[in-house]
Design a protein around this motif. Structure first.
Motif, PDB file in Angstrom:
ATOM      1  N   GLN A  59      18.197  62.294  46.270  1.00 43.42           N
ATOM      2  CA  GLN A  59      17.571  63.595  46.527  1.00 43.42           C
ATOM      3  C   GLN A  59      18.632  64.672  46.700  1.00 43.42           C
ATOM      4  O   GLN A  59      19.695  64.439  47.262  1.00 43.42           O
ATOM      5  CB  GLN A  59      16.709  63.523  47.782  1.00 43.42           C
ATOM      6  CG  GLN A  59      15.548  62.550  47.617  1.00 43.42           C
ATOM      7  CD  GLN A  59      14.459  62.799  48.622  1.00 43.42           C
ATOM      8  OE1 GLN A  59      14.175  63.935  48.970  1.00 43.42           O
ATOM      9  NE2 GLN A  59      13.844  61.727  49.093  1.00 43.42           N
ATOM     10  N   ARG A  60      18.302  65.859  46.244  1.00 36.99           N
ATOM     11  CA  ARG A  60      19.177  67.014  46.392  1.00 36.99           C
ATOM     12  C   ARG A  60      18.843  67.692  47.726  1.00 36.99           C
ATOM     13  O   ARG A  60      17.677  68.070  47.954  1.00 36.99           O
ATOM     14  CB  ARG A  60      18.920  67.973  45.228  1.00 36.99           C
ATOM     15  CG  ARG A  60      19.718  69.257  45.280  1.00 36.99           C
ATOM     16  CD  ARG A  60      21.190  68.982  45.098  1.00 36.99           C
ATOM     17  NE  ARG A  60      21.954  70.163  44.717  1.00 36.99           N
ATOM     18  CZ  ARG A  60      23.274  70.227  44.844  1.00 36.99           C
ATOM     19  NH1 ARG A  60      23.951  69.214  45.347  1.00 36.99           N
ATOM     20  NH2 ARG A  60      23.932  71.299  44.485  1.00 36.99           N
ATOM     21  N   VAL A 114      21.991  79.518  44.795  1.00 34.77           N
ATOM     22  CA  VAL A 114      21.362  78.204  44.563  1.00 34.77           C
ATOM     23  C   VAL A 114      20.158  78.442  43.638  1.00 34.77           C
ATOM     24  O   VAL A 114      19.381  79.382  43.862  1.00 34.77           O
ATOM     25  CB  VAL A 114      20.884  77.581  45.901  1.00 34.77           C
ATOM     26  CG1 VAL A 114      20.159  76.264  45.671  1.00 34.77           C
ATOM     27  CG2 VAL A 114      22.059  77.388  46.869  1.00 34.77           C
ATOM     28  N   SER A 115      20.001  77.598  42.626  1.00 35.83           N
ATOM     29  CA  SER A 115      18.908  77.789  41.655  1.00 35.83           C
ATOM     30  C   SER A 115      17.548  77.597  42.316  1.00 35.83           C
ATOM     31  O   SER A 115      17.391  76.773  43.227  1.00 35.83           O
ATOM     32  CB  SER A 115      19.011  76.774  40.521  1.00 35.83           C
ATOM     33  OG  SER A 115      20.279  76.814  39.977  1.00 35.83           O
ATOM     34  N   SER A 116      16.588  78.324  41.789  1.00 32.68           N
ATOM     35  CA  SER A 116      15.214  78.206  42.294  1.00 32.68           C
ATOM     36  C   SER A 116      14.677  76.808  42.015  1.00 32.68           C
ATOM     37  O   SER A 116      14.950  76.219  40.965  1.00 32.68           O
ATOM     38  CB  SER A 116      14.303  79.228  41.594  1.00 32.68           C
ATOM     39  OG  SER A 116      14.775  80.519  41.847  1.00 32.68           O
ATOM     40  N   GLY A 117      13.927  76.277  42.961  1.00 37.63           N
ATOM     41  CA  GLY A 117      13.253  74.994  42.792  1.00 37.63           C
ATOM     42  C   GLY A 117      14.207  73.832  42.561  1.00 37.63           C
ATOM     43  O   GLY A 117      13.867  72.872  41.866  1.00 37.63           O
ATOM     44  N   SER A 118      15.408  73.894  43.141  1.00 38.91           N
ATOM     45  CA  SER A 118      16.404  72.845  42.841  1.00 38.91           C
ATOM     46  C   SER A 118      16.566  71.810  43.953  1.00 38.91           C
ATOM     47  O   SER A 118      17.209  70.793  43.746  1.00 38.91           O
ATOM     48  CB  SER A 118      17.756  73.488  42.542  1.00 38.91           C
ATOM     49  OG  SER A 118      18.202  74.227  43.668  1.00 38.91           O
ATOM     50  N   ALA A 119      16.013  72.056  45.131  1.00 37.79           N
ATOM     51  CA  ALA A 119      16.267  71.145  46.264  1.00 37.79           C
ATOM     52  C   ALA A 119      15.013  70.357  46.651  1.00 37.79           C
ATOM     53  O   ALA A 119      13.929  70.922  46.771  1.00 37.79           O
ATOM     54  CB  ALA A 119      16.761  71.946  47.467  1.00 37.79           C
ATOM     55  N   ASP A 120      15.204  69.054  46.855  1.00 36.60           N
ATOM     56  CA  ASP A 120      14.092  68.237  47.383  1.00 36.60           C
ATOM     57  C   ASP A 120      13.925  68.487  48.868  1.00 36.60           C
ATOM     58  O   ASP A 120      12.818  68.439  49.394  1.00 36.60           O
ATOM     59  CB  ASP A 120      14.404  66.744  47.173  1.00 36.60           C
ATOM     60  CG  ASP A 120      14.598  66.396  45.724  1.00 36.60           C
ATOM     61  OD1 ASP A 120      13.590  66.264  45.015  1.00 36.60           O
ATOM     62  OD2 ASP A 120      15.770  66.289  45.285  1.00 36.60           O
ATOM     63  N   ILE A 144      14.280  78.072  46.883  1.00 34.43           N
ATOM     64  CA  ILE A 144      15.200  77.049  46.363  1.00 34.43           C
ATOM     65  C   ILE A 144      14.608  75.629  46.442  1.00 34.43           C
ATOM     66  O   ILE A 144      15.202  74.685  45.954  1.00 34.43           O
ATOM     67  CB  ILE A 144      16.577  77.085  47.076  1.00 34.43           C
ATOM     68  CG1 ILE A 144      16.470  76.670  48.545  1.00 34.43           C
ATOM     69  CG2 ILE A 144      17.225  78.458  46.945  1.00 34.43           C
ATOM     70  CD1 ILE A 144      17.837  76.419  49.197  1.00 34.43           C
ATOM     71  N   THR A 145      13.429  75.518  47.081  1.00 33.23           N
ATOM     72  CA  THR A 145      12.819  74.192  47.271  1.00 33.23           C
ATOM     73  C   THR A 145      11.937  73.823  46.084  1.00 33.23           C
ATOM     74  O   THR A 145      11.205  74.655  45.560  1.00 33.23           O
ATOM     75  CB  THR A 145      11.951  74.200  48.551  1.00 33.23           C
ATOM     76  OG1 THR A 145      12.741  74.698  49.630  1.00 33.23           O
ATOM     77  CG2 THR A 145      11.461  72.811  48.923  1.00 33.23           C
ATOM     78  N   LYS A 146      12.012  72.552  45.674  1.00 32.05           N
ATOM     79  CA  LYS A 146      11.139  72.065  44.595  1.00 32.05           C
ATOM     80  C   LYS A 146       9.687  72.084  45.049  1.00 32.05           C
ATOM     81  O   LYS A 146       9.421  71.919  46.256  1.00 32.05           O
ATOM     82  CB  LYS A 146      11.493  70.604  44.259  1.00 32.05           C
ATOM     83  CG  LYS A 146      12.735  70.444  43.455  1.00 32.05           C
ATOM     84  CD  LYS A 146      12.948  68.971  43.109  1.00 32.05           C
ATOM     85  CE  LYS A 146      14.271  68.822  42.383  1.00 32.05           C
ATOM     86  NZ  LYS A 146      14.675  67.422  42.240  1.00 32.05           N
TER      87      LYS A 146
END
Ligand SMILES: C[S@@+](CC[C@H](N)C(=O)[O-])C[C@H]1O[C@@H](n2cnc3c(N)ncnc32)[C@H](O)[C@@H]1O
Length: 239
Positions: A59-60, A114-120, A144-146
């Motif tokens: 997980q990121r 930080v890219s949009s929707g990139s973190a779990d 930034i959260t998926k």
């Protein structure tokens, strides 16, 4: 810097003043934390990771306002691919000694690189109280959260006004600035801690704001009789 400037920072949270304050205490920050909390802060950070899912393999995770990196290290141990973000260079300077260089980036929690929707998983420990606009911060954490990912915010809270609560309030106002000041060389920084904690909204208000700002669900857990509080929020799933 005198106390007058820090008192101003309390009301308007001037990011430059906040940054300057953390830059000055960075070298003694970890020591002051351990002593002032009696080591309980490390247990709280482990709790954050447990509520994030425990095993974070594959997980990121982005740790926002990561400071000297203590929470990012626990996320890494749980298997996450971690990125730590903080806007105070002097705090970040202490992080690579704990976890490999290259996972730390200087950036503002209100507009992260930080890219949009990139973190779990997105975490923020004892950082939210310091930002100039916490509602913008909620939206940035969500950005930034998926879809379906988790955002965990650990902050100080206030115990009930029973005997323990009265003793704690007195500790916060009279004892903590003295010890924190002696350990860090900056008593005003620990007065700032006291005043921002005393002014902090209650857990239900924060949950309500997070829901208004787009989270699908939010719950919270009081830690050590309310001295700290962990909000666990879930980003909406894709439809
Ligand atoms: C009390 S320390 C917490 C550090 C770390 N998360 C921990 O648990 O020990 C607060 C941190 O928030 C950072 N911070 C405050 N406002 C920030 C902002 N707008 N953007 C990024 N970092 C910020 C400070 O530089 C500082 O390192």
């Amino acid at each position: 810097m005198g106390e007058r400037t820090l008192t101003e920072a309390k009301s308007d949270k001037d990011p430059k003043v906040v940054q300057g304050m953390f830059a000055r205490i960075a070298g003694r920050y970890d020591l002051a934390n351990r002593v002032l909390s009696g080591g309980v802060d490390t247990r709280w950070r482990r709790r954050v990771v447990k509520r994030a899912g425990g095993d974070l393999s594959g997980q990121r995770a982005v740790d926002v306002a990561c400071g000297t990196g203590d929470l990012a290290v626990v996320l890494d141990r749980a298997g996450a691919d971690v990125l730590g973000v903080d806007f105070t260079f002097e705090m970040l300077e202490h992080a690579p000694a704990k976890l490999r260089p290259g996972v730390w980036v200087q950036g503002d929690a209100l507009a992260m690189p930080v890219s949009s929707g990139s973190a779990d998983v997105v975490t923020m420990a004892f950082g939210l109280r310091n930002v100039v606009d916490r509602r913008q911060c909620f939206r940035e954490l969500l950005r930034i959260t998926k879809p379906g990912g988790k955002v965990l915010i650990l902050e100080f809270g206030m115990p009930d006004r029973d005997l323990f609560g009265r003793v704690y309030r007195s500790y916060l106002t009279h004892v903590l600035p003295r010890i924190g000041g002696a350990l860090s060389g900056d008593r005003a920084a620990y007065r700032y801690l006291d005043s921002t904690v005393q002014e902090w909204p209650d857990a239900h208000q924060l949950s309500q704001e997070m829901l208004e700002d787009g989270f699908a669900s939010v719950d919270h857990e009081r830690l050590f009789r309310g001295v700290a509080c962990l909000h666990v929020a879930v980003a909406p799933s894709e439809v």
